[in-house]
Each structure stands twice: as C-alpha cells, then as structure tokens.
Write a protein that holds these residues in place. Structure first.
Motif, short mmCIF file in Angstrom:
data_model
loop_
_atom_site.label_atom_id
_atom_site.label_comp_id
_atom_site.label_asym_id
_atom_site.label_seq_id
_atom_site.Cartn_x
_atom_site.Cartn_y
_atom_site.Cartn_z
N PRO A 10 0.82 -1.22 0.00
CA PRO A 10 0.00 0.00 0.00
C PRO A 10 0.86 1.27 0.00
N ILE A 11 0.42 2.24 -0.76
CA ILE A 11 1.07 3.55 -0.80
C ILE A 11 0.01 4.59 -0.44
N ILE A 12 0.19 5.30 0.66
CA ILE A 12 -0.76 6.31 1.08
C ILE A 12 -0.53 7.60 0.27
N LEU A 13 -1.58 8.10 -0.36
CA LEU A 13 -1.48 9.31 -1.18
C LEU A 13 -2.05 10.52 -0.44
N GLN B 20 8.31 -3.41 -15.88
CA GLN B 20 9.53 -2.59 -15.84
C GLN B 20 9.23 -1.15 -15.43
N ALA B 21 7.96 -0.82 -15.24
CA ALA B 21 7.60 0.55 -14.88
C ALA B 21 8.09 0.89 -13.48
N LYS C 217 -6.85 8.69 -2.26
CA LYS C 217 -6.54 8.24 -0.90
C LYS C 217 -5.37 7.27 -0.83
N GLU C 218 -5.44 6.20 -1.59
CA GLU C 218 -4.45 5.12 -1.43
C GLU C 218 -4.29 4.36 -2.73
N LEU C 219 -3.07 3.93 -2.99
CA LEU C 219 -2.75 3.11 -4.16
C LEU C 219 -2.09 1.83 -3.66
N THR C 220 -2.56 0.71 -4.13
CA THR C 220 -2.05 -0.59 -3.67
C THR C 220 -1.54 -1.39 -4.86
N VAL C 221 -0.27 -1.74 -4.82
CA VAL C 221 0.35 -2.52 -5.89
C VAL C 221 0.40 -3.98 -5.47
N THR C 222 -0.14 -4.87 -6.28
CA THR C 222 -0.06 -6.31 -6.02
C THR C 222 0.63 -6.99 -7.20
N ASP D 240 6.01 7.36 -7.40
CA ASP D 240 7.25 6.61 -7.57
C ASP D 240 7.03 5.23 -6.97
N LEU D 241 7.05 4.20 -7.80
CA LEU D 241 6.75 2.85 -7.34
C LEU D 241 7.92 2.21 -6.62
N ILE D 242 9.10 2.82 -6.73
CA ILE D 242 10.28 2.26 -6.07
C ILE D 242 10.38 2.73 -4.62
N ASN D 243 10.36 4.06 -4.42
CA ASN D 243 10.48 4.55 -3.05
C ASN D 243 9.15 4.92 -2.42
#
Length: 365
Positions: free
Chosen positions: A217-220, A307-308, A234-239, A342-345
């Motif tokens: 989860p990434i809190i926006l 690769q994104a 609100k929130e973005l969640t990468v699975t 930024d999906l890395i940090n």
C-alpha cells in the motif's frame, strides 16, 4: 518411462495443485463415490484436473474404471478461465490465484468455480457455466456472490460464451473492508439463470475461503480541485496482478443547483509511455457525504508493465444534466492536476496542468 510420459510429467510440474485437498478429492471421487439420491437434482463435486493427469501416469488400469471415466467427464476447462480474458489484462491472475474446483449441478446446469484471487481490495473469482441444452449468447445470474461478514459490496460480472465449453465468466467483488483481512469467506447462492432462450430456477450454493496475496500500500491523501469538484486520491495498492486505487469525489452543493450528475474517473500512464484504462469497480456514499454526488470509488488497473518505475494518475470528471426543454443530455468535461507515484520509493508528487494522455484505441468505449 517413455518419452511421452516424460513430456506429460514435465507439463504437470508447471500446474498448481491444491495439495491439501488432493488426497480427499481422489479418495472421495474414485474410491468413495457419493450415493445418488434420486429425489434430489443437486450434486456437488470437488475437481482437480491436475490430479486426474497425475493419476494417469502409471495407472492405466484406473482409466478403464467407470468411476474414473465419470470423474473425467465432469471436468471442464479447469484453470483456464482467466486466459479467456487476456485482452482485459487478466493474464497473470491464473499464476497467483487459488484453485477452488467446486461444482454444483441443478436443473441440467453445472456451475464450476474455477479459481479465486483476493488482493486485499477486491476478490475475483472465475467460473464456468455449462448446460445440457444450449442457452444462447446472453447471460444474467440472479444471486450474486458476497464476502461474508463484510458490509456493502460492488459487484461486476463479465462473461464470454465459448463453443464446446459454455459460459466462462469473472465476478469481481469490492466490499467495504474496514480492516486488513488475511483471508475472506465467499458465499454464492445463485437461484436463477436467465438467457435469451430460457429462465431456469435452480439450487446452487457455494462457500469457500481465499487468502490474500501480497500487496504494497502507498498512502497518497492528495486532493485536486476543479470547478466545484474535488477528487481525493486516498491510497494506491500494488499487487502481483493489479494496481488498486481508492479515491473520493466531493461535490460543492452549489454545483448541483445547475448540474445533476458527477462521475470522476482515472487514466494512468507509466514512465515507459504506456497509457492505461483504470475502470472503477463501483462507488458508494458514507455518513460524511454533503451531497448525493459525494462518492467513494475503487478502481483497478490491470497489466501494468513490470519494468515501470513510476505511475501517473490523471483524474477526470464528467458533469451532466438532462435538459427538459430540448429532451437531450448536456455535459462538460473536467480535468485536474495529476499525481505522479514513484513505485520504487513509494513517494508521490503533484503534476500541475498536465496533458491528459489518450487511451489506446482498444480501451476507448
């Protein structure tokens, strides 16, 4: 071992089998077949196609068994349903989903729950519906699956009719999860199948559990505003299989003095130049709503390029009304500042006055 057997064995090693259920499935199906009650039109099976293939190696005598032949006859295209929706970016779902393998039959119609996946935000289950007689090219099912013990739900159904297979379909459930859940219980009791040719009332009932796959989860918590409409990301969640976004639209009461409806949506692009459709799963209001058009939405992006390293979210909104004098609908399009993630940090930043990317032609409605 013959060359053919070696080839089969190699293929089997790539198939995910629910090992905890396998022994019971084999025992119940081959050695303790259920006694049929002639007064009941319903029967239930647990099936695993991989188990049948494994038994086929070195157990030729079993293949001639009537019980075994009947077992094989019950198996449709198990584990393959997500593959029929590859154009909707469900290719990776089969790899991360759990095998369910439940079948119930009633009134000449078999319903098979093939696989299920819980990504922490939504549950997607694949199924096959077969009939002894052709049903036609349309499908409606009364009685939707639900997540037990969770209030509220948004449910989406998509299906395809496949010759010699039947209907293959996907249900996506997006309930209002108030807390983190490692596992959910699903109940599905469809009571009527409606197609262009007939309406069938039957007795099908399923209950099963599915565990959550890993997520990040990434809190926006970012708000962008235009012309009386605010979009709160609100929130973005990468699975492993998708990107889920939770957002809210907030509408100034004065806007609804002139307009009737507001619908906020998202488009996304990555740092590689890919543009993605982000369809919403459904919306709901809560106690904090000031207007009838204040909605909480969940949306899912599938097929993100592996690769994104960043993803930019572009909120857009459609504001509309019905003109009683002209008897025509009127609308205007709103664009907002974008959010780059930024999906890395797992950081994010605001992008002011962005150029909204154009969706690929196949994603245009």
């Amino acid at each position: 071992m013959t060359e053919k057997e070696i080839s089969i064995k190699s293929s089997l090693e790539t198939i995910l089998v629910p090992t905890q259920k396998l022994d019971q499935i084999i025992d119940d199906t081959l050695f303790n077949p259920p006694v049929q009650n002639k007064k009941s039109k319903k029967r239930i099976y647990q099936v695993a196609a991989a188990a049948v293939l494994i038994l086929g190696i070195g157990t030729t005598s079993m293949i001639s068994s009537p019980a075994f032949a009947n077992f094989v006859a019950q198996i449709p295209v198990i584990g393959n349903v997500f593959g029929y929706f590859a154009t909707d970016n469900y290719e990776s779902y089969s790899s991360f989903s759990e095998s369910v393998g439940l079948t119930q039959s009633s009134e000449g119609i078999d319903i098979v729950i093939d696989q299920a996946l819980f990504d922490g935000t939504s549950v997607t289950l694949s199924f096959i519906l077969k009939s002894e007689n052709p049903l036609g090219d349309t499908l409606q099912i009364k009685g939707q699956p639900v997540v037990k013990g969770v209030d509220g739900k948004n449910t989406n159904l998509k299906f395809e009719y496949v010759e010699n297979v039947g209907y293959v379909g996907l249900y996506t459930l997006t309930p209002n999860f108030e807390s983190e859940m490692a596992q959910v219980s699903i109940s599905w009791e469809p009571d009527t199948i409606i197609t262009e040719k007939k309406e069938v009332e039957g007795n099908w009932a399923f209950e099963f559990a599915v565990s959550q796959i890993s997520k990040e989860p990434i809190i926006l918590d970012e708000k962008v505003k235009t012309d009386g409409v605010t979009v709160h990301l609100k929130e973005l969640t990468v699975t492993d299989v998708s990107v889920n976004i939770e957002y809210q639209q907030l509408v100034e009461p004065s806007l609804l003095e002139e307009w009737e409806f507001v619908e906020a949506e998202l488009i996304a692009s990555d740092n590689l130049g890919n543009v993605y459709k982000v369809p919403y799963n459904g919306g709901s209001t809560d106690g904090s709503a000031r207007t009838r058009e204040d909605f909480n939405w969940t949306a899912t992006l599938r097929g993100l390029n592996s690769q994104a390293t960043s993803l930019t979210l572009y909120p857009i909104a459609q504001v509309s009304r019905f003109n009683t004098e002209t008897e025509e609908s009127e609308s205007k399009h709103l664009e907002f500042d974008a959010i780059k993630v930024d999906l890395i940090n797992q950081s994010h930043s605001l992008v002011e006055d962005p150029t909204i990317p154009t969706l690929p032609e196949e994603d245009l409605d």
